[in-house]
Design a protein around this motif. Structure first.
Motif, PDB file in Angstrom:
ATOM      1  N   LYS A 260       0.842  -1.213   0.000  1.00 40.10           N
ATOM      2  CA  LYS A 260       0.000   0.000   0.000  1.00 40.10           C
ATOM      3  C   LYS A 260       0.867   1.249   0.000  1.00 40.10           C
ATOM      4  CE  LYS A 260      -3.992  -2.008   2.319  1.00 40.10           C
ATOM      5  NZ  LYS A 260      -4.800  -2.009   3.551  1.00 40.10           N
ATOM      6  N   ARG A 261       1.931   1.242   0.818  1.00 40.37           N
ATOM      7  CA  ARG A 261       2.831   2.401   0.866  1.00 40.37           C
ATOM      8  C   ARG A 261       3.545   2.594  -0.473  1.00 40.37           C
ATOM      9  NH1 ARG A 261       5.709   1.710   6.750  1.00 40.37           N
ATOM     10  NH2 ARG A 261       3.854   2.102   7.984  1.00 40.37           N
ATOM     11  N   HIS A 262       3.940   1.493  -1.099  1.00 40.06           N
ATOM     12  CA  HIS A 262       4.611   1.576  -2.395  1.00 40.06           C
ATOM     13  C   HIS A 262       3.654   2.139  -3.450  1.00 40.06           C
ATOM     14  CE1 HIS A 262       6.443  -0.019  -6.158  1.00 40.06           C
ATOM     15  NE2 HIS A 262       7.526   0.427  -5.555  1.00 40.06           N
ATOM     16  N   ARG A 263       2.421   1.706  -3.415  1.00 38.52           N
ATOM     17  CA  ARG A 263       1.416   2.220  -4.355  1.00 38.52           C
ATOM     18  C   ARG A 263       1.185   3.717  -4.143  1.00 38.52           C
ATOM     19  NH1 ARG A 263      -4.372  -0.664  -5.216  1.00 38.52           N
ATOM     20  NH2 ARG A 263      -4.531  -0.113  -7.390  1.00 38.52           N
ATOM     21  N   GLU A 264       1.098   4.143  -2.892  1.00 39.93           N
ATOM     22  CA  GLU A 264       0.929   5.565  -2.588  1.00 39.93           C
ATOM     23  C   GLU A 264       2.131   6.371  -3.060  1.00 39.93           C
ATOM     24  OE1 GLU A 264       0.230   5.729   1.597  1.00 39.93           O
ATOM     25  OE2 GLU A 264      -1.786   4.874   1.445  1.00 39.93           O
ATOM     26  N   LEU A 265       3.334   5.818  -2.890  1.00 39.61           N
ATOM     27  CA  LEU A 265       4.551   6.488  -3.338  1.00 39.61           C
ATOM     28  C   LEU A 265       4.524   6.692  -4.854  1.00 39.61           C
ATOM     29  CD1 LEU A 265       7.491   7.488  -2.739  1.00 39.61           C
ATOM     30  CD2 LEU A 265       8.193   5.161  -3.311  1.00 39.61           C
ATOM     31  N   ILE A 266       4.140   5.659  -5.583  1.00 39.59           N
ATOM     32  CA  ILE A 266       4.069   5.764  -7.039  1.00 39.59           C
ATOM     33  C   ILE A 266       3.027   6.793  -7.456  1.00 39.59           C
ATOM     34  CG2 ILE A 266       3.435   4.505  -9.147  1.00 39.59           C
ATOM     35  CD1 ILE A 266       4.740   2.039  -7.865  1.00 39.59           C
ATOM     36  N   GLN A 267       1.886   6.800  -6.792  1.00 41.88           N
ATOM     37  CA  GLN A 267       0.850   7.781  -7.107  1.00 41.88           C
ATOM     38  C   GLN A 267       1.315   9.197  -6.805  1.00 41.88           C
ATOM     39  OE1 GLN A 267      -2.499   6.328  -4.862  1.00 41.88           O
ATOM     40  NE2 GLN A 267      -3.219   5.043  -6.562  1.00 41.88           N
ATOM     41  N   THR A 268       2.050   9.372  -5.731  1.00 43.14           N
ATOM     42  CA  THR A 268       2.575  10.690  -5.377  1.00 43.14           C
ATOM     43  C   THR A 268       3.593  11.166  -6.418  1.00 43.14           C
ATOM     44  OG1 THR A 268       2.277  10.192  -3.036  1.00 43.14           O
ATOM     45  CG2 THR A 268       3.748  12.006  -3.575  1.00 43.14           C
ATOM     46  N   VAL A 269       4.469  10.276  -6.851  1.00 44.75           N
ATOM     47  CA  VAL A 269       5.473  10.632  -7.861  1.00 44.75           C
ATOM     48  C   VAL A 269       4.782  11.004  -9.175  1.00 44.75           C
ATOM     49  CG1 VAL A 269       7.333   9.718  -9.288  1.00 44.75           C
ATOM     50  CG2 VAL A 269       7.349   9.329  -6.829  1.00 44.75           C
ATOM     51  N   ALA A 270       3.777  10.224  -9.581  1.00 44.04           N
ATOM     52  CA  ALA A 270       3.061  10.519 -10.824  1.00 44.04           C
ATOM     53  C   ALA A 270       2.346  11.864 -10.740  1.00 44.04           C
ATOM     54  CB  ALA A 270       2.068   9.407 -11.127  1.00 44.04           C
TER      55      ALA A 270
END
Length: 97
Positions: A16-26
């Protein structure tokens, strides 16, 4: 519908944290792209206005450099990253299908 329950993948906390990180970067990349496009357009408008006042064709031609340079660099980076594939992705602020 066959009445069978749908199988859903349960994500652990790290995923979940990795997914949030990717969404934040995008989201950050999209925001930066938007800001660069805005400044390039502003610079082009200022150079064209200056060229119109001074009747200078070279300054007018230079006014298009920021837009052309940004568009070309965006297209090249999209081509290299494979954004023109069949999936719906965002690349350089443009939705591609």
């Amino acid at each position: 519908m066959t009445g069978e329950p749908e199988s859903r993948t349960v994500l652990d906390d790290g995923q979940k944290r990795h997914r949030e990180l990717i969404q934040t970067v995008a989201a950050r990349m999209g925001n930066n792209s938007f800001l660069i496009k805005g400044w390039a357009l502003t610079l082009m408008g200022a150079l064209l206005a200056f060229a119109a006042g001074n009747e200078s064709r070279t300054v007018a031609a230079a006014g298009f450099v920021p837009i052309v340079a940004f568009c070309c660099s965006t297209d090249i980076s999209c081509t290299r990253s494979g954004c023109s594939g069949g999936s719906t992705t965002r690349c350089g602020g443009r939705a591609t299908a």
